[in-house]
Motif scaffolding. Sequence first.
Motif, mmCIF file in Angstrom:
data_model
loop_
_atom_site.group_PDB
_atom_site.id
_atom_site.type_symbol
_atom_site.label_atom_id
_atom_site.label_comp_id
_atom_site.label_asym_id
_atom_site.label_seq_id
_atom_site.Cartn_x
_atom_site.Cartn_y
_atom_site.Cartn_z
ATOM 1 N N ALA A 158 0.881 -1.372 -0.319
ATOM 2 C CA ALA A 158 0.006 0.050 -0.188
ATOM 3 C C ALA A 158 0.492 0.800 -0.274
ATOM 4 C CB ALA A 158 -0.817 0.164 1.203
ATOM 5 N N LEU A 159 -0.078 2.185 -0.512
ATOM 6 C CA LEU A 159 1.030 3.540 -0.790
ATOM 7 C C LEU A 159 0.458 4.322 -0.466
ATOM 8 C CD1 LEU A 159 3.017 2.649 -4.504
ATOM 9 C CD2 LEU A 159 3.670 2.739 -2.086
ATOM 10 N N GLY A 160 1.376 5.574 0.562
ATOM 11 C CA GLY A 160 0.155 7.072 0.970
ATOM 12 C C GLY A 160 0.479 7.973 -0.269
ATOM 13 N N THR A 161 -0.200 8.818 0.203
ATOM 14 C CA THR A 161 0.549 10.213 -0.830
ATOM 15 C C THR A 161 0.814 10.856 -0.460
ATOM 16 O OG1 THR A 161 -1.500 11.479 0.136
ATOM 17 C CG2 THR A 161 -2.193 10.302 -1.575
ATOM 18 N N THR A 162 2.013 11.113 0.927
ATOM 19 C CA THR A 162 2.866 11.707 1.636
ATOM 20 C C THR A 162 3.434 11.340 2.635
ATOM 21 O OG1 THR A 162 1.091 12.373 3.579
ATOM 22 C CG2 THR A 162 0.924 14.689 1.336
ATOM 23 N N GLY A 163 4.807 12.107 2.939
ATOM 24 C CA GLY A 163 5.790 11.064 4.037
ATOM 25 C C GLY A 163 6.256 9.816 2.772
ATOM 26 N N GLY A 164 6.476 8.727 3.974
ATOM 27 C CA GLY A 164 7.269 7.935 3.817
ATOM 28 C C GLY A 164 6.546 6.756 5.215
ATOM 29 N N ASP B 150 15.333 5.833 7.407
ATOM 30 C CA ASP B 150 15.009 5.789 5.828
ATOM 31 C C ASP B 150 14.714 6.898 5.101
ATOM 32 O OD1 ASP B 150 15.450 5.222 2.632
ATOM 33 O OD2 ASP B 150 14.566 3.616 3.513
ATOM 34 N N PRO B 151 15.421 8.016 4.751
ATOM 35 C CA PRO B 151 14.126 8.996 3.866
ATOM 36 C C PRO B 151 13.406 8.804 2.982
ATOM 37 C CG PRO B 151 16.249 8.574 2.893
ATOM 38 C CD PRO B 151 16.916 8.088 3.757
ATOM 39 N N THR B 152 13.477 7.260 2.251
ATOM 40 C CA THR B 152 12.309 6.824 0.727
ATOM 41 C C THR B 152 11.213 7.062 1.265
ATOM 42 O OG1 THR B 152 13.839 5.560 0.781
ATOM 43 C CG2 THR B 152 11.905 4.776 -0.303
ATOM 44 N N THR B 153 10.396 8.251 0.803
ATOM 45 C CA THR B 153 8.646 8.543 0.828
ATOM 46 C C THR B 153 8.049 7.576 -0.176
ATOM 47 O OG1 THR B 153 9.465 9.831 -1.291
ATOM 48 C CG2 THR B 153 9.860 10.773 0.899
ATOM 49 N N TYR B 154 6.981 7.441 -0.202
ATOM 50 C CA TYR B 154 6.295 7.237 -1.056
ATOM 51 C C TYR B 154 6.186 7.635 -2.899
ATOM 52 C CZ TYR B 154 3.319 5.135 2.547
ATOM 53 O OH TYR B 154 2.821 4.789 4.186
ATOM 54 N N ARG B 155 6.449 8.389 -2.379
ATOM 55 C CA ARG B 155 6.571 9.463 -3.915
ATOM 56 C C ARG B 155 7.815 8.266 -4.780
ATOM 57 N NH1 ARG B 155 4.925 13.671 -6.778
ATOM 58 N NH2 ARG B 155 4.599 15.109 -4.516
ATOM 59 N N ASP B 156 8.892 8.371 -3.799
ATOM 60 C CA ASP B 156 10.449 7.842 -4.294
ATOM 61 C C ASP B 156 9.995 5.597 -4.684
ATOM 62 O OD1 ASP B 156 11.932 9.832 -3.910
ATOM 63 O OD2 ASP B 156 12.206 9.075 -1.838
ATOM 64 N N MET B 157 9.123 5.657 -3.779
ATOM 65 C CA MET B 157 7.810 3.954 -4.403
ATOM 66 C C MET B 157 7.376 3.602 -5.525
ATOM 67 S SD MET B 157 7.750 3.094 -0.719
ATOM 68 C CE MET B 157 7.096 1.243 -0.357
ATOM 69 N N ALA C 80 7.029 -7.846 -4.231
ATOM 70 C CA ALA C 80 5.452 -7.679 -3.632
ATOM 71 C C ALA C 80 5.279 -8.198 -4.738
ATOM 72 C CB ALA C 80 4.799 -6.765 -2.700
ATOM 73 N N ASP C 81 3.723 -8.288 -5.028
ATOM 74 C CA ASP C 81 3.015 -8.440 -6.317
ATOM 75 C C ASP C 81 1.946 -6.913 -6.696
ATOM 76 O OD1 ASP C 81 3.346 -11.976 -6.272
ATOM 77 O OD2 ASP C 81 3.284 -11.167 -4.298
ATOM 78 N N TRP C 82 1.485 -6.855 -5.517
ATOM 79 C CA TRP C 82 0.241 -5.521 -6.541
ATOM 80 C C TRP C 82 1.151 -4.284 -5.453
ATOM 81 C CZ3 TRP C 82 -4.665 -6.329 -7.409
ATOM 82 C CH2 TRP C 82 -5.636 -7.422 -8.550
ATOM 83 N N ILE C 83 0.445 -2.916 -5.767
ATOM 84 C CA ILE C 83 1.252 -1.643 -5.264
ATOM 85 C C ILE C 83 -0.926 -1.569 -5.168
ATOM 86 C CG2 ILE C 83 2.784 -1.511 -5.600
ATOM 87 C CD1 ILE C 83 1.574 0.723 -7.730
ATOM 88 N N GLY C 84 -0.970 -0.972 -3.938
ATOM 89 C CA GLY C 84 -2.921 -0.003 -3.660
ATOM 90 C C GLY C 84 -2.430 0.795 -3.810
ATOM 91 N N PRO C 85 -2.032 2.475 -4.722
ATOM 92 C CA PRO C 85 -2.016 3.903 -4.548
ATOM 93 C C PRO C 85 -3.285 4.419 -4.489
ATOM 94 C CG PRO C 85 -2.009 3.083 -6.399
ATOM 95 C CD PRO C 85 -2.088 1.725 -6.077
ATOM 96 N N ASP C 86 -3.298 5.241 -3.575
ATOM 97 C CA ASP C 86 -4.294 6.062 -3.031
ATOM 98 C C ASP C 86 -4.384 6.834 -5.145
ATOM 99 O OD1 ASP C 86 -5.638 9.358 -3.454
ATOM 100 O OD2 ASP C 86 -5.535 8.566 -1.853
ATOM 101 N N LYS C 87 -6.618 7.088 -5.013
ATOM 102 C CA LYS C 87 -6.294 6.875 -6.231
ATOM 103 C C LYS C 87 -5.899 7.952 -7.812
ATOM 104 C CE LYS C 87 -10.961 8.600 -4.573
ATOM 105 N NZ LYS C 87 -12.628 8.546 -4.894
ATOM 106 N N SER C 88 -5.848 9.029 -6.382
ATOM 107 C CA SER C 88 -5.590 9.856 -7.086
ATOM 108 C C SER C 88 -3.371 10.149 -7.576
ATOM 109 C CB SER C 88 -5.556 11.033 -6.010
ATOM 110 O OG SER C 88 -4.522 11.084 -4.569
ATOM 111 N N SER C 89 -3.306 9.184 -6.859
ATOM 112 C CA SER C 89 -1.846 8.758 -7.843
ATOM 113 C C SER C 89 -1.510 8.593 -8.995
ATOM 114 C CB SER C 89 -1.365 7.786 -6.935
ATOM 115 O OG SER C 89 -0.829 8.433 -5.198
#
Length: 352
Positions: A234-240, A249-256, A269-278
């Motif tokens: 799962a992936l958020g929209t801000t931070g990490g 570790d400075p890796t952010t969701y944006r980096d991911m 992993a087999d899937w990612i789950g981003p926020d739909k806005s991404s």
Amino acid sequence: MRRRSLLLAAAGTAATAATADPAHAAEQATPHTRPPLVIGHRGAAGWRPEHTAASYTYAVQTGADWIEPDLVPTKDHVLVVRHENEISQTTDVSQHPEFAGRRTTKTVDGRPVTGWFTEDFTLAELKTLRAVERLPLVRNRNTVFDGRAEVLTFQEVVDLARGLSRTHGRTIAVFPETKHPTYFRSIGLPLEPKLAHAIRRNRLGRRECVVQSFEPTSLRRVAAERLGVPLWQALGTTGGPYDLVSAGDPTTYRDMMTPAGLARIAAYADWIGPDKSSLVGTSVLADAHAAGLRVGPYTFRAENQFLAAQFRRGSGVNDFGDAFAEYALYYGMGVDAVVTDFPDLAVMARKR
């Protein structure tokens, strides 16, 4: 002629079976022809209080392929399903004077949180509480069900999913999320060993269980168990992710979500789950598919306040907008699944 008729009948039976079980069709089809899966977010949270048997059951009755339980532990280390370990918004705990002294403030994932926490209750104590609607001002219709449902264990959700699979003649997968795994590990209540034990004990295969987390180290711990079930980052929209933040570790969701980041995710992993806005106006979906990952955006809801401006209808923030147009947009983009509070609407949109 008779032989040809029999062959056509057999082909029709096979096609009907695939249509009856979208999860099976998704496994068998090519990436370009898979129907998008519909995942009931905490069940059918738009129509019933989340994480209740009624919510999960209604999700499946209206066509959901997977149901999602969020996992948190009790004091006696039993996995239960709640959106958060702080339960004042999802149970009637504040109405129980015997538990008034357990209200406290804790730091969870770096944030102070005040309330009552599952890890301070035994399972037997949690079973005396009853679920309530988490968003009563948004979904007043759901408050009629307040006080009717128990807090469920993960095992009870697995049992429910299997019973619903038998009833509806199709495989219903459970989609557990490890909530705040770094925090729970720090207080001696790690989630992953208990989850792995439950998957093994129930012999859950890859069509019956997909494990998700926002924390990659949690997924890597599950991967190390060699359970044979798919993993979902799962992936958020801000931070990490908090596990990375807490480790410096400075890796952010944006980096991911860059091509390089997605390639790293594909290693475990087999899937990612981003926020739909991404996915709007970006190459994330195409890049993820190029990396061999499936994509299931979250969270689809029908109320105006959760919709992009072009899909809003009427003047009220809680009025229903044009959810069908939003589903059509994302289905047209080629997503592999949608995570939704309204699985019935997602299924109707998928049929169109």
